[in-house]
Design a protein around this motif. Structure first.
Motif, mmCIF file in Angstrom:
data_model
loop_
_atom_site.group_PDB
_atom_site.id
_atom_site.type_symbol
_atom_site.label_atom_id
_atom_site.label_comp_id
_atom_site.label_asym_id
_atom_site.label_seq_id
_atom_site.Cartn_x
_atom_site.Cartn_y
_atom_site.Cartn_z
ATOM 1 N N SER A 41 0.837 -1.197 0.000
ATOM 2 C CA SER A 41 0.000 0.000 0.000
ATOM 3 C C SER A 41 0.872 1.247 0.000
ATOM 4 O O SER A 41 1.969 1.244 0.560
ATOM 5 C CB SER A 41 -0.888 0.030 1.247
ATOM 6 O OG SER A 41 -1.711 -1.114 1.310
ATOM 7 N N PHE A 42 0.380 2.305 -0.640
ATOM 8 C CA PHE A 42 1.084 3.581 -0.601
ATOM 9 C C PHE A 42 0.120 4.712 -0.941
ATOM 10 O O PHE A 42 -0.942 4.501 -1.508
ATOM 11 C CB PHE A 42 2.292 3.614 -1.536
ATOM 12 C CG PHE A 42 1.954 3.495 -2.992
ATOM 13 C CD1 PHE A 42 1.688 4.624 -3.753
ATOM 14 C CD2 PHE A 42 1.900 2.254 -3.608
ATOM 15 C CE1 PHE A 42 1.365 4.521 -5.104
ATOM 16 C CE2 PHE A 42 1.583 2.136 -4.950
ATOM 17 C CZ PHE A 42 1.318 3.276 -5.700
ATOM 18 N N LEU A 43 0.521 5.919 -0.575
ATOM 19 C CA LEU A 43 -0.209 7.127 -0.919
ATOM 20 C C LEU A 43 0.692 7.961 -1.811
ATOM 21 O O LEU A 43 1.816 8.274 -1.436
ATOM 22 C CB LEU A 43 -0.561 7.908 0.360
ATOM 23 C CG LEU A 43 -1.412 9.151 0.169
ATOM 24 C CD1 LEU A 43 -2.205 9.423 1.423
ATOM 25 C CD2 LEU A 43 -0.593 10.368 -0.196
ATOM 26 N N ARG A 97 5.768 14.665 -8.293
ATOM 27 C CA ARG A 97 5.086 13.545 -7.641
ATOM 28 C C ARG A 97 5.943 12.999 -6.510
ATOM 29 O O ARG A 97 7.164 13.061 -6.556
ATOM 30 C CB ARG A 97 4.817 12.429 -8.636
ATOM 31 C CG ARG A 97 3.900 12.845 -9.745
ATOM 32 C CD ARG A 97 3.672 11.716 -10.757
ATOM 33 N NE ARG A 97 2.972 12.194 -11.920
ATOM 34 C CZ ARG A 97 1.665 12.395 -11.985
ATOM 35 N NH1 ARG A 97 0.922 12.158 -10.944
ATOM 36 N NH2 ARG A 97 1.104 12.842 -13.086
ATOM 37 N N GLY A 98 5.259 12.466 -5.538
ATOM 38 C CA GLY A 98 5.937 11.817 -4.428
ATOM 39 C C GLY A 98 5.012 10.779 -3.831
ATOM 40 O O GLY A 98 3.878 10.613 -4.278
ATOM 41 N N ARG A 99 5.521 10.091 -2.819
ATOM 42 C CA ARG A 99 4.694 9.074 -2.185
ATOM 43 C C ARG A 99 5.095 8.890 -0.744
ATOM 44 O O ARG A 99 6.211 9.206 -0.339
ATOM 45 C CB ARG A 99 4.762 7.766 -2.947
ATOM 46 C CG ARG A 99 6.115 7.092 -2.914
ATOM 47 C CD ARG A 99 6.186 5.893 -3.807
ATOM 48 N NE ARG A 99 5.700 4.714 -3.128
ATOM 49 C CZ ARG A 99 5.430 3.566 -3.713
ATOM 50 N NH1 ARG A 99 5.587 3.436 -5.006
ATOM 51 N NH2 ARG A 99 5.019 2.536 -3.039
ATOM 52 N N PHE A 100 4.145 8.388 0.012
ATOM 53 C CA PHE A 100 4.360 7.957 1.384
ATOM 54 C C PHE A 100 4.171 6.442 1.371
ATOM 55 O O PHE A 100 3.123 5.950 0.945
ATOM 56 C CB PHE A 100 3.332 8.580 2.330
ATOM 57 C CG PHE A 100 3.429 10.066 2.455
ATOM 58 C CD1 PHE A 100 4.271 10.638 3.401
ATOM 59 C CD2 PHE A 100 2.693 10.899 1.638
ATOM 60 C CE1 PHE A 100 4.357 12.012 3.529
ATOM 61 C CE2 PHE A 100 2.764 12.273 1.756
ATOM 62 C CZ PHE A 100 3.606 12.839 2.704
ATOM 63 N N LEU A 160 8.007 9.839 3.333
ATOM 64 C CA LEU A 160 7.850 10.654 2.135
ATOM 65 C C LEU A 160 9.061 10.493 1.224
ATOM 66 O O LEU A 160 10.195 10.536 1.675
ATOM 67 C CB LEU A 160 7.714 12.127 2.538
ATOM 68 C CG LEU A 160 7.584 13.137 1.410
ATOM 69 C CD1 LEU A 160 6.725 14.288 1.873
ATOM 70 C CD2 LEU A 160 8.919 13.642 0.940
ATOM 71 N N SER A 161 8.793 10.293 -0.069
ATOM 72 C CA SER A 161 9.882 10.185 -1.046
ATOM 73 C C SER A 161 9.425 10.744 -2.384
ATOM 74 O O SER A 161 8.363 10.380 -2.889
ATOM 75 C CB SER A 161 10.302 8.732 -1.237
ATOM 76 O OG SER A 161 11.264 8.637 -2.269
ATOM 77 N N THR A 162 10.252 11.642 -2.931
ATOM 78 C CA THR A 162 10.027 12.149 -4.286
ATOM 79 C C THR A 162 11.137 11.669 -5.216
ATOM 80 O O THR A 162 11.139 11.999 -6.396
ATOM 81 C CB THR A 162 10.006 13.697 -4.314
ATOM 82 O OG1 THR A 162 11.295 14.182 -3.934
ATOM 83 C CG2 THR A 162 8.932 14.261 -3.416
ATOM 84 N N GLY A 163 12.098 10.948 -4.652
ATOM 85 C CA GLY A 163 13.235 10.490 -5.434
ATOM 86 C C GLY A 163 14.406 11.462 -5.427
ATOM 87 O O GLY A 163 15.438 11.188 -6.035
ATOM 88 N N ARG A 195 15.209 17.444 -1.681
ATOM 89 C CA ARG A 195 13.812 17.902 -1.689
ATOM 90 C C ARG A 195 13.011 17.167 -0.615
ATOM 91 O O ARG A 195 12.212 17.790 0.092
ATOM 92 C CB ARG A 195 13.189 17.680 -3.076
ATOM 93 C CG ARG A 195 11.719 18.090 -3.107
ATOM 94 C CD ARG A 195 11.104 18.043 -4.487
ATOM 95 N NE ARG A 195 11.355 16.803 -5.190
ATOM 96 C CZ ARG A 195 11.393 16.701 -6.508
ATOM 97 N NH1 ARG A 195 11.217 17.746 -7.276
ATOM 98 N NH2 ARG A 195 11.604 15.538 -7.079
ATOM 99 N N ASP A 196 13.236 15.858 -0.462
ATOM 100 C CA ASP A 196 12.514 15.096 0.554
ATOM 101 C C ASP A 196 12.788 15.656 1.944
ATOM 102 O O ASP A 196 11.863 15.821 2.750
ATOM 103 C CB ASP A 196 12.906 13.619 0.499
ATOM 104 C CG ASP A 196 12.506 12.954 -0.810
ATOM 105 O OD1 ASP A 196 11.739 13.559 -1.585
ATOM 106 O OD2 ASP A 196 12.985 11.837 -1.051
ATOM 107 N N ASP A 197 14.055 15.952 2.245
ATOM 108 C CA ASP A 197 14.403 16.527 3.545
ATOM 109 C C ASP A 197 13.693 17.862 3.747
ATOM 110 O O ASP A 197 13.194 18.155 4.836
ATOM 111 C CB ASP A 197 15.919 16.720 3.664
ATOM 112 C CG ASP A 197 16.679 15.407 3.756
ATOM 113 O OD1 ASP A 197 16.051 14.364 4.064
ATOM 114 O OD2 ASP A 197 17.898 15.418 3.504
#
Length: 178
Positions: A17-19, A31-34, A61-64, A68-70
């Motif tokens: 599962s992810f958001l 785009r990013g995801r949790f 949280l990760s956008t790759g 930016r994630d930090d």
């Protein structure tokens, strides 16, 4: 159209599962995801009485892009140090053909706002270990500033570079609890 969703208590499977989120940044969509989702689904015989309780680990949280994630985890945006978990608690479900409208309260940075998600049941069945699973896709749009996620940059006197409307999509798999 009637959809047969087996009643019972289900645990969100965090491995499957992810958001995902997407918002505008200088005309392009970022785009990013949790990936850290947990919670329960209570599927009632009368689907309108079903409920969802979910938690989102903001640190996942990760956008790759590490820098930016930090920044997104910082106090400028999600403030993960002070608000490590976002939550969703449903308070209504309405069938609408082959989809459902799920209303609930989303809490981000300690701010609670009502949201509505369009939900589609994507299937169910037993996996190779005999565990019964079901899947859902949910989507909606939220205003990030409504939750105090205000970080933005712009040239002096220029337009804001980051859009306020944020599209969210959940891919959710849940396992039946015994």
């Amino acid at each position: 159209m009637s959809i047969d969703i087996p009643a019972g208590r289900y645990a969100i499977d965090p491995v499957h599962s992810f958001l995902q989120f997407a918002t505008r940044f200088v005309g392009a969509r970022v785009r990013g995801r949790f990936s850290g989702l947990s919670g329960t689904l209570e599927i009632a015989e009368d689907l309108a009485k079903s409920s969802v309780q979910a938690q989102i680990d903001v640190a996942t949280l990760s956008t790759g892009v590490g820098e930016r994630d930090d920044h997104l985890r910082s106090a400028d945006y999600f403030d993960a140090a002070s608000h490590p978990v976002a939550t969703f608690a449903s308070n209504g479900l309405v069938a609408d053909g082959d989809r459902f409208l799920l209303a609930g309260d989303l809490t981000i940075r300690g701010t609670i706002r009502p949201v509505e998600l369009e939900v589609r049941f994507t299937g169910d069945g037993e996996d190779q270990t005999g565990t019964f699973r079901m899947g859902f896709t949910a989507s909606g749009r939220v205003s990030r500033s409504a939750f105090g996620v205000n970080g933005n940059v712009s040239k002096v006197g220029g337009p804001l570079l980051i859009g306020d409307a944020t599209d969210i999509t959940l891919e959710l798999q849940a396992t039946r609890e015994s």
